[in-house]
Design an enzyme around this catalytic site. Structure first.
Site, PDB file in Angstrom:
ATOM      1  N   HIS A   1       2.986  -2.873   4.272  1.00  0.00           N
ATOM      2  CA  HIS A   1       2.309  -2.243   3.085  1.00  0.00           C
ATOM      3  C   HIS A   1       2.325  -0.658   3.693  1.00  0.00           C
ATOM      4  O   HIS A   1       1.554  -0.291   4.939  1.00  0.00           O
ATOM      5  CB  HIS A   1       1.077  -2.557   2.484  1.00  0.00           C
TER       6      HIS A   1
ATOM      7  N   ASP B   1      -4.118  -4.259  -2.807  1.00  0.00           N
ATOM      8  CA  ASP B   1      -3.438  -4.920  -3.195  1.00  0.00           C
ATOM      9  C   ASP B   1      -3.112  -6.272  -4.042  1.00  0.00           C
ATOM     10  O   ASP B   1      -4.333  -7.217  -3.993  1.00  0.00           O
ATOM     11  CB  ASP B   1      -3.220  -5.356  -1.441  1.00  0.00           C
TER      12      ASP B   1
ATOM     13  N   GLU C   1      -6.834  -7.260   3.778  1.00  0.00           N
ATOM     14  CA  GLU C   1      -6.247  -8.051   4.795  1.00  0.00           C
ATOM     15  C   GLU C   1      -6.970  -7.711   5.969  1.00  0.00           C
ATOM     16  O   GLU C   1      -5.541  -7.083   7.248  1.00  0.00           O
ATOM     17  CB  GLU C   1      -4.600  -7.907   5.077  1.00  0.00           C
TER      18      GLU C   1
ATOM     19  N   ASP D   1       0.462  -2.263  -4.374  1.00  0.00           N
ATOM     20  CA  ASP D   1      -0.006  -1.733  -4.009  1.00  0.00           C
ATOM     21  C   ASP D   1      -1.208  -0.383  -5.211  1.00  0.00           C
ATOM     22  O   ASP D   1      -0.219   0.814  -5.178  1.00  0.00           O
ATOM     23  CB  ASP D   1      -0.613  -1.607  -2.467  1.00  0.00           C
TER      24      ASP D   1
ATOM     25  N   ASN E   1      -0.996  -7.202  -5.531  1.00  0.00           N
ATOM     26  CA  ASN E   1       0.567  -8.808  -5.790  1.00  0.00           C
ATOM     27  C   ASN E   1       1.153  -8.467  -6.521  1.00  0.00           C
ATOM     28  O   ASN E   1       1.249  -9.831  -7.853  1.00  0.00           O
ATOM     29  CB  ASN E   1      -0.125  -9.801  -4.918  1.00  0.00           C
TER      30      ASN E   1
END
Length: 258
Positions: free
Chosen positions: A249, A147, A34, A219, A149
DNA sequence: ATGGTAGCATCGCTA
């Protein structure tokens, strides 16, 4: 070799904190997610000044993944490996760093179980496995961090009963993670902390969730057995979630013997 | 009481 994965939730907004953290922790290989940057806006000179070669795969505004390395950065592959249906989003980049094949991945969120984005998430995870089969082999030193998710286990959330019908814990998502395990990837944090409960890597910004200890472990550093078996430790730096303008995070780190 | 915050290309979406 010290390796870290960190979803920074905008590298532009987080650059000062990321720089300070790299100086303090001195990881050899850094997997970012991100970044929310176009490739021409990626601060490669800033990282070069800290001793890192870098490769970024971005699209601006959303997504964007990167690899930083002090131990070499070769054979970069952006998106999935050839032969796998390409992703329209910038969610995976792969490189060889000091003999380790590493990928930085940002798995789609899914949004809700009845959403098209959830089906995209499941297909994306299928394609990640196809990517690994095309790109490398489980007998080699491979690490896929990012990540995901997905909370792999009920111990990786506050209370599984509260999450009935939610994404991140559904059986189809967890079965995709199990397929990556079947291919040969080991969850380094779980490998080193088999009894850990409610140790999280992400906390929603809202509701004071971080201060209430309400998060998820989504993560992950996943590595092949030769890497996992010789790794020395794995931890989550929750201090990096504190203070002013944190990412939602925390970084997940491991010390490897590669 | 279906809320709340943060980031982005900001009046709407993504997480």
């Amino acid at each position: 070799m010290r390796v870290v994965t960190w979803n920074v939730n905008s590298l532009r907004a987080r650059l000062e904190r990321v720089e300070a953290w790299l100086v303090e922790v001195e990881p050899d290989v850094v997997l970012l997610q991100e970044t929310k940057l176009a490739d021409d806006a990626f601060p490669s000179l800033t990282f070069e000044a800290l001793g890192y070669a870098s490769a970024h795969y971005g699209q601006g505004q959303w997504n964007g993944v990167a690899i930083l390395s002090k131990v070499g950065l070769d054979h970069v592959v952006t998106n999935f490996a050839g032969g796998v249906e390409p992703d329209p989003d910038a969610r995976i980049i792969t490189a060889t760093c000091g003999g380790l094949r590493v990928s930085s991945v940002y798995v789609p969120n899914g949004r809700s179980l009845d959403h098209d984005h959830y089906r995209y998430k499941l297909e994306w995870l299928d394609r990640l496995r196809a990517h690994l089969e095309a790109d490398t082999h489980p007998d080699r030193p491979v690490l896929v961090g990012g990540d995901y998710n997905i909370a792999p286990d009920d111990r990786d959330v506050v209370d599984i009963a509260e999450l009935a019908g939610a994404t991140h814990v559904s059986e189809p998502e967890r079965s995709r993670l199990a397929a990556l395990h079947d291919w040969g990837l080991v969850d380094l944090f779980r490998h080193h902390h088999p009894d850990a409960e409610r140790v999280f890597s992400w906390w929603d910004y809202r509701n004071g969730d971080f201060h209430k200890g309400r998060g998820m472990r989504i993560d992950l550093l996943l590595a092949t057995p030769s890497v996992a078996g010789t790794s020395q430790w794995c931890l989550i730096d929750r201090n990096a979630r504190k203070g002013k303008q944190p990412s939602d995070h925390a970084p997940v780190l491991a010390e490897l013997s590669v």
